[in-house]
Motif scaffolding. Structure first.
Motif, PDB file in Angstrom:
ATOM      1  N   ASN A 188       0.832  -1.199   0.000  1.00  0.00           N
ATOM      2  CA  ASN A 188       0.000   0.000   0.000  1.00  0.00           C
ATOM      3  C   ASN A 188       0.874   1.261   0.000  1.00  0.00           C
ATOM      4  O   ASN A 188       1.725   1.433   0.852  1.00  0.00           O
ATOM      5  CB  ASN A 188      -0.891  -0.007   1.240  1.00  0.00           C
ATOM      6  CG  ASN A 188      -2.132   0.831   1.059  1.00  0.00           C
ATOM      7  OD1 ASN A 188      -2.415   1.296  -0.032  1.00  0.00           O
ATOM      8  ND2 ASN A 188      -2.865   1.037   2.133  1.00  0.00           N
TER       9      ASN A 188
ATOM     10  N   PHE B 152      -3.316  -5.311  -2.375  1.00  0.00           N
ATOM     11  CA  PHE B 152      -2.907  -4.300  -3.337  1.00  0.00           C
ATOM     12  C   PHE B 152      -3.874  -3.109  -3.345  1.00  0.00           C
ATOM     13  O   PHE B 152      -3.918  -2.342  -4.298  1.00  0.00           O
ATOM     14  CB  PHE B 152      -2.835  -4.915  -4.732  1.00  0.00           C
ATOM     15  CG  PHE B 152      -1.853  -6.048  -4.829  1.00  0.00           C
ATOM     16  CD1 PHE B 152      -0.504  -5.821  -4.998  1.00  0.00           C
ATOM     17  CD2 PHE B 152      -2.283  -7.359  -4.707  1.00  0.00           C
ATOM     18  CE1 PHE B 152       0.395  -6.865  -5.067  1.00  0.00           C
ATOM     19  CE2 PHE B 152      -1.388  -8.415  -4.773  1.00  0.00           C
ATOM     20  CZ  PHE B 152      -0.044  -8.172  -4.952  1.00  0.00           C
ATOM     21  N   GLN B 153      -4.607  -2.947  -2.291  1.00  0.00           N
ATOM     22  CA  GLN B 153      -5.619  -1.892  -2.216  1.00  0.00           C
ATOM     23  C   GLN B 153      -5.011  -0.501  -2.395  1.00  0.00           C
ATOM     24  O   GLN B 153      -3.997  -0.166  -1.807  1.00  0.00           O
ATOM     25  CB  GLN B 153      -6.343  -1.954  -0.872  1.00  0.00           C
ATOM     26  CG  GLN B 153      -7.421  -0.885  -0.709  1.00  0.00           C
ATOM     27  CD  GLN B 153      -8.074  -0.937   0.658  1.00  0.00           C
ATOM     28  OE1 GLN B 153      -7.704  -1.742   1.486  1.00  0.00           O
ATOM     29  NE2 GLN B 153      -9.036  -0.078   0.888  1.00  0.00           N
TER      30      GLN B 153
ATOM     31  N   PHE C  60      -3.538   0.926  -4.937  1.00  0.00           N
ATOM     32  CA  PHE C  60      -2.327   1.107  -5.754  1.00  0.00           C
ATOM     33  C   PHE C  60      -2.705   1.792  -7.061  1.00  0.00           C
ATOM     34  O   PHE C  60      -2.975   1.144  -8.057  1.00  0.00           O
ATOM     35  CB  PHE C  60      -1.673  -0.236  -6.059  1.00  0.00           C
ATOM     36  CG  PHE C  60      -0.994  -0.850  -4.870  1.00  0.00           C
ATOM     37  CD1 PHE C  60      -1.020  -0.235  -3.642  1.00  0.00           C
ATOM     38  CD2 PHE C  60      -0.320  -2.049  -4.986  1.00  0.00           C
ATOM     39  CE1 PHE C  60      -0.403  -0.796  -2.548  1.00  0.00           C
ATOM     40  CE2 PHE C  60       0.307  -2.623  -3.895  1.00  0.00           C
ATOM     41  CZ  PHE C  60       0.257  -1.995  -2.680  1.00  0.00           C
ATOM     42  N   THR C  61      -2.733   3.084  -7.054  1.00  0.00           N
ATOM     43  CA  THR C  61      -3.171   3.831  -8.224  1.00  0.00           C
ATOM     44  C   THR C  61      -2.212   3.689  -9.401  1.00  0.00           C
ATOM     45  O   THR C  61      -2.612   3.921 -10.541  1.00  0.00           O
ATOM     46  CB  THR C  61      -3.331   5.318  -7.870  1.00  0.00           C
ATOM     47  OG1 THR C  61      -2.092   5.812  -7.339  1.00  0.00           O
ATOM     48  CG2 THR C  61      -4.423   5.501  -6.823  1.00  0.00           C
TER      49      THR C  61
ATOM     50  N   LEU D  16      -0.578   0.814 -10.171  1.00  0.00           N
ATOM     51  CA  LEU D  16      -0.495  -0.571 -10.620  1.00  0.00           C
ATOM     52  C   LEU D  16      -1.251  -0.743 -11.936  1.00  0.00           C
ATOM     53  O   LEU D  16      -2.460  -0.512 -12.011  1.00  0.00           O
ATOM     54  CB  LEU D  16      -1.082  -1.503  -9.555  1.00  0.00           C
ATOM     55  CG  LEU D  16      -0.907  -3.002  -9.808  1.00  0.00           C
ATOM     56  CD1 LEU D  16       0.562  -3.381  -9.814  1.00  0.00           C
ATOM     57  CD2 LEU D  16      -1.648  -3.821  -8.757  1.00  0.00           C
TER      58      LEU D  16
ATOM     59  N   PHE E 155      -7.847  -5.737  -4.517  1.00  0.00           N
ATOM     60  CA  PHE E 155      -7.433  -4.780  -5.547  1.00  0.00           C
ATOM     61  C   PHE E 155      -8.333  -3.546  -5.551  1.00  0.00           C
ATOM     62  O   PHE E 155      -8.415  -2.837  -6.553  1.00  0.00           O
ATOM     63  CB  PHE E 155      -7.466  -5.442  -6.924  1.00  0.00           C
ATOM     64  CG  PHE E 155      -6.481  -6.573  -7.077  1.00  0.00           C
ATOM     65  CD1 PHE E 155      -5.179  -6.329  -7.436  1.00  0.00           C
ATOM     66  CD2 PHE E 155      -6.871  -7.879  -6.831  1.00  0.00           C
ATOM     67  CE1 PHE E 155      -4.268  -7.372  -7.564  1.00  0.00           C
ATOM     68  CE2 PHE E 155      -5.976  -8.927  -6.955  1.00  0.00           C
ATOM     69  CZ  PHE E 155      -4.667  -8.669  -7.325  1.00  0.00           C
TER      70      PHE E 155
ATOM     71  N   CYS F 287      -7.726   0.149  -7.383  1.00  0.00           N
ATOM     72  CA  CYS F 287      -6.547   0.113  -8.268  1.00  0.00           C
ATOM     73  C   CYS F 287      -6.992   0.686  -9.612  1.00  0.00           C
ATOM     74  O   CYS F 287      -7.300  -0.050 -10.564  1.00  0.00           O
ATOM     75  CB  CYS F 287      -6.026  -1.317  -8.426  1.00  0.00           C
ATOM     76  SG  CYS F 287      -5.242  -1.986  -6.953  1.00  0.00           S
TER      77      CYS F 287
ATOM     78  N   LEU G 286      -5.460  -0.395 -13.265  1.00  0.00           N
ATOM     79  CA  LEU G 286      -5.681  -1.703 -13.898  1.00  0.00           C
ATOM     80  C   LEU G 286      -6.689  -1.567 -15.028  1.00  0.00           C
ATOM     81  O   LEU G 286      -7.783  -1.037 -14.830  1.00  0.00           O
ATOM     82  CB  LEU G 286      -6.196  -2.717 -12.874  1.00  0.00           C
ATOM     83  CG  LEU G 286      -5.199  -3.371 -11.933  1.00  0.00           C
ATOM     84  CD1 LEU G 286      -5.929  -4.291 -10.957  1.00  0.00           C
ATOM     85  CD2 LEU G 286      -4.156  -4.166 -12.703  1.00  0.00           C
TER      86      LEU G 286
ATOM     87  N   CYS H 270     -12.220  -0.132  -9.330  1.00  0.00           N
ATOM     88  CA  CYS H 270     -11.167  -0.224 -10.364  1.00  0.00           C
ATOM     89  C   CYS H 270     -11.721   0.429 -11.617  1.00  0.00           C
ATOM     90  O   CYS H 270     -12.166  -0.244 -12.564  1.00  0.00           O
ATOM     91  CB  CYS H 270     -10.775  -1.674 -10.613  1.00  0.00           C
ATOM     92  SG  CYS H 270      -9.923  -2.458  -9.232  1.00  0.00           S
TER      93      CYS H 270
END
Length: 599
Positions: free
Chosen positions: A226, A247-248, A250-251, A253, A270, A273, A276, A296
């Protein structure tokens, strides 16, 4: 012969060397058997060789340093850095851990930026680091091969630490171990060593843009990365579970590669994110947890394998750019709460046979959804399941549906027709409220109850209520159908509404005490005449009130028991509440008429 100084070949009778000018003191045996010359040449050759070896060593060291990006990686054997002396026991606070079988360092006491942790303290192996360097100014730390665990907050907030090598001996990285190491750009972990990385281990390591996870890794804890700068991650084949929030947020990613060994994606793994754009879930995954991919917003497509049997609530909610999705054939019997809520670009979806329940808000606010196929196995559509699906134009419910809960199709403004199956027994409140283009609806025989404003604010010109209906509320005001048919009789919308609401009372707090009562349709006729228009009053009721179906108004008394009269001159508007004694009576469609004029 040869010169004694420069080894140049000279005439055997020469006294001075023609090259260097050295006077020759004795004859030199040109045969090479002269012992002094041999020793001299040998010494010179050794010197040359030593210089060459030193040069090559320096070159190799420089190359290794450059390849490793200038970091303090110590190679496969984890050799300590040259020139860095081993720290002494007095440099640390430490304790013995019986479970780990050695010494755990708990605090670093010096201010030196470079540290070489000793392999042993008091004759016992150093096996762990627990919070020891948290908040210090260390720039380089050598971890010996004796260490098996890097514990909680071991290097947290070491803002000057840029690189670190984790030796083969380490199997566990604890919670918050490297949290806030903002300069950390590289961390080396060898294969088949680290098996567990606990929650928030690399939280807010903003300079960490790439990482190679070891092949032996079994579990990634929640929020491990994070706040990092990672853009892509490849999970090793050993991983079977992606834990909650791993993976919360994670801009950055963009890409995640999941292994074939994966079995479970847990809640909000996720979530948010936003970078993605696509994701492939490997065959073998059986469960996608609640909010796993919620928010997402960049996700446009997703492949869910047939191995998935359970998708948790809100798993894909607010994936605003998701356009289509095919659900697995083997998923369990429920599409859970808000699973696809707010997927505003989702245009079509096929729900597999076997699903029995579409959960609360499952597709609410999917404004672009124009087509949906409901399976034969479906029995229940829960509250707000398709609320505000403004692009939905028609819906056909399979024969197995028995329950349609409140607000299920609330404000589906594009909906023009609805066919409900014969097994439906109850239509709950505001199920089709605000479906402004709804012009056709088929209510099956068997429906006993139609709850509050189920069809209010629609474009229905007529509606046929089944003879089985015992309690109903089709709408009010301008939202009423023009014509309502019930038990062979035809009524205007207002007429029907006003009749069935007679005797409907509310307690003082406004809570409903009785539903609309179809028994009022059988109230005896009154032989009174309307004092306002002079016409015969054709409908009456059992509480001594009379009604004019021409003026659409109550006449005479409203009292219950005491026979109290309304106050002269009181103005009541459409659907206003008129308070008398301990009751509040609904008084519809007075259109601002003065009660004194109606007497």
């Amino acid at each position: 012969m040869f010169c004694e100084k420069c080894d140049a070949q000279i005439d055997e009778n020469s006294v001075f060397c023609p090259k260097c000018g050295k006077k020759q003191t004795k004859a030199i045996d040109i045969s090479g058997n002269n012992e002094a010359l041999d020793k001299k040449r040998s010494k010179k050759n050794k010197t040359i060789i030593a210089v060459i070896i030193l040069f090559l060593t320096a070159a190799i060291v420089a190359i290794v340093f450059i390849v490793n990006g200038g970091n303090n990686s110590y190679g496969e054997n984890n050799n300590p850095p040259i020139g860095l002396a081993e720290a002494s026991a007095s440099d640390f606070e430490y304790e013995y851990d019986a479970d780990l079988g050695g010494v755990v360092i708990t605090k670093y006491l010096r201010i030196a930026p470079k540290v070489r942790i000793p392999k042993k303290i008091e004759g016992r192996p150093v096996v762990g680091i627990d919070g020891a360097f948290s908040g210090t100014d260390v720039t380089e730390v050598y971890i010996p091969n004796s260490v098996t665990k890097i514990g909680g907050s071991a290097f947290a907030h070491c803002k000057d630490l840029t690189n670190l090598t984790i030796p083969d001996s380490v199997t566990e990285i604890g919670a918050f171990a490297f949290e806030g190491c903002t300069a950390l750009t590289n961390i080396a972990m060898s294969d088949n060593s680290v098996t567990e990385i606990w929650q928030y281990a690399f939280k807010d390591c903003i300079s960490l843009t790439s990482i190679t996870l070891p092949d032996g890794l079994l579990q990634i804890g929640s929020n491990v990365f994070n706040g990092t700068g990672l853009t892509s991650i490849t999970l090793p084949d050993s991983v079977t579970i992606i834990d909650s929030g791993a993976f919360q947020g994670f801009t950055n990613l963009i890409r995640i590669t999941m292994p074939k060994s994966l079995k479970e994606i847990r809640s909000y793994a996720f979530k948010d994110c936003i970078g993605l754009t696509s994701i492939t879930i490997p065959n073998g995954v059986t469960e996608i947890g609640p909010e796993a991919f919620m928010g997402c917003t960049g996700l446009t497509s997703i492949i869910i394998p047939d191995s998935v049997t359970e998708i948790g609530n809100s798993a894909f909610s607010y994936c605003e750019n998701l356009t289509s999705i095919t659900l697995p054939e083997n998923m369990n019997n429920i599409i859970d709460f808000c699973t696809f809520k707010g997927c505003i670009n989702l245009t079509n979806i096929t729900i597999p046979n076997g699903v029995t329940t579409i959960g609360s808000g499952a597709f609410s606010d999917c404004t672009s959804l124009t087509n949906i196929t409901l399976p034969y196995s479906l029995t229940a559509i829960e509250d707000e399941a398709f609320r505000n699906c403004t692009g939905l134009t028609s819906i056909t419910m399979p024969d197995g549906v028995t329950t349609i809960e409140e607000y299920a199709f609330y404000e589906c403004r594009g909906l023009t027709s609805v066919i409900m199956p014969n097994n439906v027994t109850e239509i709950e409140q505001k199920v089709f409220f605000g479906c402004t283009n709804l012009t056709s609806v088929t209510i099956p025989n068997g429906v006993k109850r139609i709850d509050f404003s189920a069809f209010a604010e629609t474009s229905l010109e007529s509606i046929a209520l089944p003879d089985s209906a015992e309690s109903f509320d089709v709408g009010y005001g301008d939202g009423l159908p023009d014509v309502i048919t019930y038990k062979g009789k035809i009524y205007t919308g207002y007429e029907f509404y006003d009749i069935v609401t007679r005797g409907r009372s509310f307690d003082n707090s406004g809570g409903q005490a009785s539903s609309q009562n179809p028994n009022h349709l059988n109230d005896p006729l009154s032989d009174s005449t309307c004092p306002r228009c002079g016409r015969e009053i054709t409908y009456g009721n059992s509480c001594d009130c009379t009604w004019c179906d021409i003026c659409n108004a109550w006449m005479l008394g409203h009292g219950h028991g005491e026979g109290e009269e309304p106050v002269d001159g009181q103005v009541l508007s459409q659907n206003s509440d008129y308070s008398i004694g301990n009751y509040i009576r609904v008084v519809p469609e007075l259109n601002g008429m003065m009660l004194e004029d109606a007497k």
